[in-house]
Design a protein around this motif. Structure first.
Motif, PDB file in Angstrom:
ATOM      1  N   ILE A   7       0.858  -1.181   0.000  1.00 19.97           N
ATOM      2  CA  ILE A   7       0.000   0.000   0.000  1.00 19.97           C
ATOM      3  C   ILE A   7       0.893   1.229   0.000  1.00 19.97           C
ATOM      4  N   ALA A   8       0.623   2.146  -0.905  1.00 16.35           N
ATOM      5  CA  ALA A   8       1.439   3.364  -1.002  1.00 16.35           C
ATOM      6  C   ALA A   8       1.273   4.201   0.260  1.00 16.35           C
ATOM      7  N   THR A   9       2.378   4.714   0.770  1.00 13.14           N
ATOM      8  CA  THR A   9       2.333   5.608   1.933  1.00 13.14           C
ATOM      9  C   THR A   9       2.793   6.996   1.494  1.00 13.14           C
ATOM     10  N   SER A  10       2.440   7.997   2.281  1.00 13.75           N
ATOM     11  CA  SER A  10       2.782   9.382   1.921  1.00 13.75           C
ATOM     12  C   SER A  10       4.006   9.859   2.664  1.00 13.75           C
ATOM     13  N   LYS A  11       4.489  11.025   2.229  1.00 14.67           N
ATOM     14  CA  LYS A  11       5.562  11.711   2.956  1.00 14.67           C
ATOM     15  C   LYS A  11       4.964  12.961   3.585  1.00 14.67           C
ATOM     16  N   ILE A  12       5.393  13.276   4.792  1.00 13.85           N
ATOM     17  CA  ILE A  12       4.913  14.466   5.488  1.00 13.85           C
ATOM     18  C   ILE A  12       6.120  15.335   5.803  1.00 13.85           C
ATOM     19  N   TYR A 144       2.985  -1.690   6.917  1.00 12.77           N
ATOM     20  CA  TYR A 144       3.148  -1.127   5.578  1.00 12.77           C
ATOM     21  C   TYR A 144       4.545  -1.382   5.010  1.00 12.77           C
ATOM     22  N   HIS A 145       5.478  -1.788   5.868  1.00 15.59           N
ATOM     23  CA  HIS A 145       6.876  -1.899   5.432  1.00 15.59           C
ATOM     24  C   HIS A 145       7.430  -3.328   5.583  1.00 15.59           C
ATOM     25  N   LEU A 146       6.588  -4.272   6.050  1.00 11.74           N
ATOM     26  CA  LEU A 146       7.044  -5.666   6.184  1.00 11.74           C
ATOM     27  C   LEU A 146       7.523  -6.220   4.841  1.00 11.74           C
ATOM     28  N   LYS A 147       6.836  -5.831   3.779  1.00  7.81           N
ATOM     29  CA  LYS A 147       7.209  -6.330   2.427  1.00  7.81           C
ATOM     30  C   LYS A 147       8.643  -5.970   2.076  1.00  7.81           C
ATOM     31  N   ASP A 148       9.136  -4.852   2.635  1.00  7.06           N
ATOM     32  CA  ASP A 148      10.488  -4.386   2.307  1.00  7.06           C
ATOM     33  C   ASP A 148      11.566  -4.969   3.217  1.00  7.06           C
ATOM     34  N   ILE A 149      11.204  -5.345   4.438  1.00  2.00           N
ATOM     35  CA  ILE A 149      12.236  -5.803   5.385  1.00  2.00           C
ATOM     36  C   ILE A 149      12.223  -7.310   5.614  1.00  2.00           C
ATOM     37  N   LEU A 150      11.039  -7.932   5.519  1.00  2.00           N
ATOM     38  CA  LEU A 150      10.935  -9.348   5.885  1.00  2.00           C
ATOM     39  C   LEU A 150      11.824 -10.271   5.041  1.00  2.00           C
TER      40      LEU A 150
END
Length: 404
Positions: A7-12, A144-150
């Motif tokens: 899922i796309a996340t935003s930057k703040i 939201y970031h498990l896909k990148d680290i797991l």
């Protein structure tokens, strides 16, 4: 591996109060909600907060935005612009693994691979028990970031099974991804109880229902030390839980070991852990409140060569610190009554709000108050797989007192 959400996340864009900015520049990983002075839009869990220097308007740091916590931003990286993606996470996991290599060259196949903020991966703990990886999340932004680290966690740990554990706070939040505590993310789990080795001593961890990730790995070096001191000795292990100190002492050649804990199920685990090893000494258990049972043993004039007192955290908040200090004093006094002359009293604290200095001073003050003739032979902190990256990351302290 199960399909992980993409899922796309935003930057703040964020600006901070000057004092907090200074702390972040120095590497502190937490930004509290009341330290934010400017924010370009409302943030959601999983969003990346990019913090800009308020004077120069340049990149200062970036971190995960957490709308569910008073610690609103958990810092990932400071001082130089960076892209937070799977390559960045892979680099952090490899760096963390490198720090653990000396431990893994011993007869040990259980270790903490990731220790949250201290490994620049806030609110994430990854423990390895033999070939099972247990990933525990303390914030929902990790969904939201498990896909990148797991994938990298699995690759580096060489795990054949991966279990997801969720903190109580995260469980309460209800996530739209249907992640659950105890879920198998990769491989299969034939038995939720995993047998692993710690410096050649066998233990077990229930990776689905056990406390934290199944076991407490932080005291490993102290357990080994007690095992080395225990040959031919009588040992009392207070707040023994699953028998960590007890079993090292038995394997180390203790004559008799007594495990004391309020939890009968924990003592049953201690007994079954003992059976995973060969030893000649006797193993006794006492079920009951530690303060009451220690007082009873003192009245009965019982004495032990080694007394280990390793209580759970007594100060979960700042308001509990005074009460915690009073409990540590009481335990030091009770322990002193139960140690033989020429014996060793081992006292530990895992309350992060009680600093090492406070704890060690309190122990000495109590020993002096009761006219003990003693030598402090050693003080220790966390084992190598629990590196300390910032002040609040240091919670464990242990002191060895020889009574003359």
């Amino acid at each position: 591996m199960i399909a992980l959400p993409n899922i796309a996340t935003s930057k703040i864009a964020i600006k901070l109060k000057p004092a907090t900015e200074t702390l972040v520049k120095k590497g502190h990983p937490w930004v509290f909600e009341n330290s934010i002075i400017k924010q370009n839009k409302e943030g959601k869990s999983g969003d990346l907060a990019v913090i800009f220097d308020s004077r120069k308007n340049k990149f200062l740091a970036c971190g995960f935005y957490d709308p569910n916590s008073p610690i609103r931003i958990k810092i990932l990286h400071t001082n130089s612009p960076v892209t937070i993606n799977s390559e960045w996470f892979a680099k952090k996991v490899k760096e963390a693994y490198q720090k653990r290599i000396p431990l893994l060259q011993t007869d040990t196949n259980s270790y903490r691979l990731i220790y949250g903020e201290n490994d620049s991966l806030p609110s994430l703990v990854a423990d390895v028990y033999d070939n099972v990886l247990v990933v525990k999340l303390y914030a929902s932004f990790w969904f939201y970031h498990l896909k990148d680290i797991l994938p990298e966690l699995i690759k580096v740990s060489k795990a054949t099974t991966t279990v997801l554990r969720l903190s109580r706070n995260v469980q309460k939040e209800k996530n739209q991804f249907n992640f659950t505590d105890g879920q198998i993310l990769d491989g299969e789990l034939k038995n939720e109880v995993i047998v692993f080795k710690e410096h050649g001593v066998n233990f077990s961890a229930n990776v689905i229902h056990g406390h934290k990730t199944g076991y407490f790995l932080d005291h490993r070096a102290n357990r080994k030390k007690v095992g080395e001191l225990a040959k031919g000795k009588t040992v009392l292990d207070v707040f023994s839980y699953a028998g960590g100190f007890s079993i090292h002492a038995l394997v180390g050649g203790a004559k008799a070991v007594t495990s004391l804990d309020i939890s009968a199920p924990a003592l049953e685990i201690a007994k079954s852990n003992a059976k995973l090893n060969k030893f000649k000494g006797t193993h006794h258990t006492i079920t009951g409140d530690a303060f009451d049972e220690l007082a009873k043993l003192a009245i009965a004039k019982k004495k032990f060569d080694i007394v280990v007192i390793d209580p759970p955290s007594f100060a979960k908040s700042a308001t509990e610190v005074d009460k915690a200090l009073a409990s540590y004093k009481k335990l030091t006094h009770l322990g002193l009554k139960l140690v033989q002359k020429k014996g060793i009293l081992v006292l530990a604290s895992c309350s992060s709000r009680v600093t090492s200095e406070m704890f060690f001073d309190l122990v000495e003050e109590t020993l002096q108050k009761y006219n003990a003739n003693y030598t402090i032979t050693e003080t220790t902190q966390h084992d190598i797989d629990h590196p300390i990256g910032f002040k609040e990351g240091a919670y464990l302290k242990c002191v060895y007192v020889r009574i003359h």
